[in-house]
Design a protein around this motif. Sequence first.
Motif, PDB file in Angstrom:
ATOM      1  N   MET A 113       0.852  -1.182   0.000  1.00  0.00           N
ATOM      2  CA  MET A 113       0.000   0.000   0.000  1.00  0.00           C
ATOM      3  C   MET A 113       0.893   1.238   0.000  1.00  0.00           C
ATOM      4  SD  MET A 113      -3.117  -1.099   0.052  1.00  0.00           S
ATOM      5  CE  MET A 113      -4.030   0.325   0.534  1.00  0.00           C
ATOM      6  N   VAL A 114       0.578   2.178  -0.885  1.00  0.00           N
ATOM      7  CA  VAL A 114       1.377   3.395  -0.994  1.00  0.00           C
ATOM      8  C   VAL A 114       0.512   4.580  -0.604  1.00  0.00           C
ATOM      9  CG1 VAL A 114       2.658   4.897  -2.565  1.00  0.00           C
ATOM     10  CG2 VAL A 114       2.802   2.419  -2.824  1.00  0.00           C
ATOM     11  N   ASN A 115       0.971   5.346   0.351  1.00  0.00           N
ATOM     12  CA  ASN A 115       0.289   6.567   0.759  1.00  0.00           C
ATOM     13  C   ASN A 115       0.566   7.630  -0.296  1.00  0.00           C
ATOM     14  OD1 ASN A 115      -0.554   8.952   1.949  1.00  0.00           O
ATOM     15  ND2 ASN A 115       0.169   8.366   3.982  1.00  0.00           N
ATOM     16  N   THR A 116      -0.473   8.242  -0.817  1.00  0.00           N
ATOM     17  CA  THR A 116      -0.274   9.240  -1.879  1.00  0.00           C
ATOM     18  C   THR A 116       0.503  10.447  -1.389  1.00  0.00           C
ATOM     19  OG1 THR A 116      -2.463  10.188  -1.426  1.00  0.00           O
ATOM     20  CG2 THR A 116      -2.317   8.539  -3.173  1.00  0.00           C
ATOM     21  N   ASP A 117       0.583  10.660  -0.089  1.00  0.00           N
ATOM     22  CA  ASP A 117       1.391  11.759   0.456  1.00  0.00           C
ATOM     23  C   ASP A 117       2.887  11.505   0.281  1.00  0.00           C
ATOM     24  OD1 ASP A 117      -0.925  13.023   1.248  1.00  0.00           O
ATOM     25  OD2 ASP A 117      -0.821  12.299   3.310  1.00  0.00           O
ATOM     26  N   ASN A 118       3.267  10.256   0.009  1.00  0.00           N
ATOM     27  CA  ASN A 118       4.673   9.883  -0.114  1.00  0.00           C
ATOM     28  C   ASN A 118       5.163   9.906  -1.560  1.00  0.00           C
ATOM     29  OD1 ASN A 118       4.260   9.386   2.554  1.00  0.00           O
ATOM     30  ND2 ASN A 118       4.766   7.235   2.487  1.00  0.00           N
TER      31      ASN A 118
ATOM     32  N   LYS B  34       8.185  10.649   6.962  1.00  0.00           N
ATOM     33  CA  LYS B  34       7.155   9.646   6.678  1.00  0.00           C
ATOM     34  C   LYS B  34       7.697   8.229   6.561  1.00  0.00           C
ATOM     35  CE  LYS B  34       4.506  13.217   4.483  1.00  0.00           C
ATOM     36  NZ  LYS B  34       3.841  13.721   3.317  1.00  0.00           N
TER      37      LYS B  34
END
Length: 79
Positions: free
Chosen positions: A2-7, A28
Amino acid sequence: MMVNTDNLISITDANRNFSKVTRMVEEKGVAVILKNNARYIVMEFSRAEQLQEAPDEDVMSIPKRLIEQNREAYKVLAQ
């Protein structure tokens, strides 16, 4: 994964301002650099080492599980 779009950061931004990438990793834990359809992960080296090492408990549980699953086959082979 899962990739956080903030990253997420574009390759163009990463090239222009690599300190932004390092700040993102510090804050992060990971930065994901996007280039066309490819993704590259930047993380602290110590975290990468931890991800590569399998805990001893996991390593030792694998043969035990295999023995239990195949006990009858091992008995036949032992004869």
